[in-house]
Design a protein around this motif. Structure first.
Motif, PDB file in Angstrom:
ATOM      1  N   LEU A  81      -6.210 -11.537   0.167  1.00  0.00           N
ATOM      2  CA  LEU A  81      -6.207 -12.793   1.114  1.00  0.00           C
ATOM      3  C   LEU A  81      -5.479 -12.161   2.346  1.00  0.00           C
ATOM      4  O   LEU A  81      -5.736 -12.743   3.483  1.00  0.00           O
ATOM      5  N   ILE A  82      -4.384 -11.311   2.271  1.00  0.00           N
ATOM      6  CA  ILE A  82      -3.602 -10.926   3.489  1.00  0.00           C
ATOM      7  C   ILE A  82      -4.674 -10.208   4.283  1.00  0.00           C
ATOM      8  O   ILE A  82      -4.754 -10.707   5.529  1.00  0.00           O
ATOM      9  N   THR A  83      -5.330  -9.477   3.924  1.00  0.00           N
ATOM     10  CA  THR A  83      -6.441  -8.728   4.635  1.00  0.00           C
ATOM     11  C   THR A  83      -7.480  -9.721   5.244  1.00  0.00           C
ATOM     12  O   THR A  83      -7.878  -9.594   6.570  1.00  0.00           O
ATOM     13  N   GLU A  92       2.970   0.397  10.081  1.00  0.00           N
ATOM     14  CA  GLU A  92       2.401  -0.931  10.703  1.00  0.00           C
ATOM     15  C   GLU A  92       1.088  -1.127  10.467  1.00  0.00           C
ATOM     16  O   GLU A  92       0.418  -1.874  10.606  1.00  0.00           O
ATOM     17  N   SER A  93       0.410  -0.287   9.527  1.00  0.00           N
ATOM     18  CA  SER A  93      -1.025  -0.551   9.280  1.00  0.00           C
ATOM     19  C   SER A  93      -1.158  -1.754   8.128  1.00  0.00           C
ATOM     20  O   SER A  93      -0.215  -2.245   7.486  1.00  0.00           O
ATOM     21  N   VAL A  94      -2.276  -2.102   8.047  1.00  0.00           N
ATOM     22  CA  VAL A  94      -2.592  -3.348   7.433  1.00  0.00           C
ATOM     23  C   VAL A  94      -2.396  -2.781   5.862  1.00  0.00           C
ATOM     24  O   VAL A  94      -1.820  -3.680   4.940  1.00  0.00           O
ATOM     25  N   TRP A  95      -2.824  -1.819   5.623  1.00  0.00           N
ATOM     26  CA  TRP A  95      -2.711  -1.056   3.984  1.00  0.00           C
ATOM     27  C   TRP A  95      -1.435  -1.245   3.767  1.00  0.00           C
ATOM     28  O   TRP A  95      -0.927  -1.584   2.699  1.00  0.00           O
ATOM     29  N   GLU A  96      -0.521  -0.573   4.473  1.00  0.00           N
ATOM     30  CA  GLU A  96       0.947  -0.443   4.052  1.00  0.00           C
ATOM     31  C   GLU A  96       1.584  -1.740   3.726  1.00  0.00           C
ATOM     32  O   GLU A  96       2.478  -1.939   2.798  1.00  0.00           O
ATOM     33  N   TYR A 104      -7.754 -14.140  11.469  1.00  0.00           N
ATOM     34  CA  TYR A 104      -7.040 -14.513  12.567  1.00  0.00           C
ATOM     35  C   TYR A 104      -7.081 -13.648  13.946  1.00  0.00           C
ATOM     36  O   TYR A 104      -7.295 -14.150  15.122  1.00  0.00           O
ATOM     37  N   THR A 105      -7.260 -12.255  13.701  1.00  0.00           N
ATOM     38  CA  THR A 105      -6.973 -11.379  14.763  1.00  0.00           C
ATOM     39  C   THR A 105      -8.406 -11.241  15.280  1.00  0.00           C
ATOM     40  O   THR A 105      -8.480 -10.970  16.762  1.00  0.00           O
ATOM     41  N   ILE A 165      -8.303   0.259   8.471  1.00  0.00           N
ATOM     42  CA  ILE A 165      -7.075  -0.574   7.751  1.00  0.00           C
ATOM     43  C   ILE A 165      -6.055   0.357   7.439  1.00  0.00           C
ATOM     44  O   ILE A 165      -4.824  -0.227   6.911  1.00  0.00           O
ATOM     45  N   PHE A 166      -6.024   1.748   7.560  1.00  0.00           N
ATOM     46  CA  PHE A 166      -4.921   2.683   7.038  1.00  0.00           C
ATOM     47  C   PHE A 166      -4.197   2.881   8.291  1.00  0.00           C
ATOM     48  O   PHE A 166      -3.055   3.871   8.291  1.00  0.00           O
ATOM     49  N   GLN A 167      -4.862   2.732   9.359  1.00  0.00           N
ATOM     50  CA  GLN A 167      -4.081   3.359  10.801  1.00  0.00           C
ATOM     51  C   GLN A 167      -3.006   2.443  11.108  1.00  0.00           C
ATOM     52  O   GLN A 167      -3.261   1.310  11.320  1.00  0.00           O
ATOM     53  N   ASP A 168      -1.958   3.148  11.683  1.00  0.00           N
ATOM     54  CA  ASP A 168      -0.878   2.429  12.337  1.00  0.00           C
ATOM     55  C   ASP A 168      -1.385   2.066  13.886  1.00  0.00           C
ATOM     56  O   ASP A 168      -1.532   2.804  14.498  1.00  0.00           O
ATOM     57  N   PRO A 169      -1.329   0.723  14.080  1.00  0.00           N
ATOM     58  CA  PRO A 169      -1.771   0.335  15.427  1.00  0.00           C
ATOM     59  C   PRO A 169      -0.784   0.622  16.262  1.00  0.00           C
ATOM     60  O   PRO A 169      -1.260   0.758  17.674  1.00  0.00           O
ATOM     61  N   VAL A 170       0.419   1.081  16.196  1.00  0.00           N
ATOM     62  CA  VAL A 170       1.488   1.390  16.953  1.00  0.00           C
ATOM     63  C   VAL A 170       1.631   2.817  17.458  1.00  0.00           C
ATOM     64  O   VAL A 170       1.416   3.183  18.578  1.00  0.00           O
ATOM     65  N   THR A 171       1.348   3.709  16.284  1.00  0.00           N
ATOM     66  CA  THR A 171       1.424   5.084  16.456  1.00  0.00           C
ATOM     67  C   THR A 171      -0.137   5.877  16.497  1.00  0.00           C
ATOM     68  O   THR A 171      -0.204   7.088  17.054  1.00  0.00           O
TER      69      THR A 171
END
Length: 183
Positions: free
Chosen positions: A95-97, A50-54, A103-104, A169-175
């Motif tokens: 733009l996604i980034t 669920e990272s932004v990068w992925e 917004y966050t 940006i590479f870190q999964d915020p869930v795990t």
């Protein structure tokens, strides 16, 4: 190249169809890694966490696939095909980034906002591509540089799937994990 209003409409129609193609395929790619039983090859093209990068892959690979489809139909009709598609392909993840972190910074992460961010980035990327496809011819070197740039971004997605830098940006915020290594 694009000289008549009918040609402009035709190019715009291709870019509009591309918006839907990228949005639909990108949305499906969100789930394909898990559905594949965590197959590494599928992880190159899909979000492995669920990272932004992925999630940036979800615009890159479908946009690249659509550009390859369009090439057959638009290359001779338009100017700057490779440059136009590269600019669109780069704009989407950029733009996604930007939209996500903007917004966050103000509100809590939201699935609806993530989806809107994805859609808006794709629309803007495809419109930028359209603008360049229908503009005057750029110097030939732009096409070569653009091809190299789009390949480099693809290689980055490939490499960072398996060897992501230890950056937020590479870190999964869930795990709290990075990349595909722990799957």
């Amino acid at each position: 190249m694009v000289t008549t209003m009918d040609e402009r409409r035709r190019v715009f129609l291709y870019e509009l169809i591309g918006m839907f193609f990228i949005i639909i395929l990108g949305s499906l790619l969100h789930f394909t890694f898990e559905l594949s039983g965590n197959q590494a090859i599928v992880g190159v093209f899909s979000a492995v966490n669920e990272s932004v990068w992925e999630h940036l892959k979800l615009s890159y690979w479908p946009a690249l696939a659509y550009a390859l489809i369009e090439y057959r139909y638009l290359k001779k009709l338009t100017n700057n095909f490779i440059t136009a598609k590269t600019v669109g392909i780069y704009l989407m993840p950029i733009l996604i980034t930007i939209f996500f972190y903007a917004y966050t910074a103000v509100i809590e992460d939201s699935l609806i906002m993530d989806i809107l961010t994805f859609i808006l980035a794709i629309i803007i990327g495809q419109l930028a591509s359209y603008k360049l496809l229908t503009s005057k011819k750029l110097p030939k070197n732009f096409e070569k540089i653009s091809l190299i740039a789009v390949v480099i971004l693809g290689l980055a997605f490939l490499i960072f799937t398996f060897y992501p830098p230890q950056l937020p940006i590479f870190q999964d915020p869930v795990t709290g994990e990075y990349g595909i290594i722990n799957h």
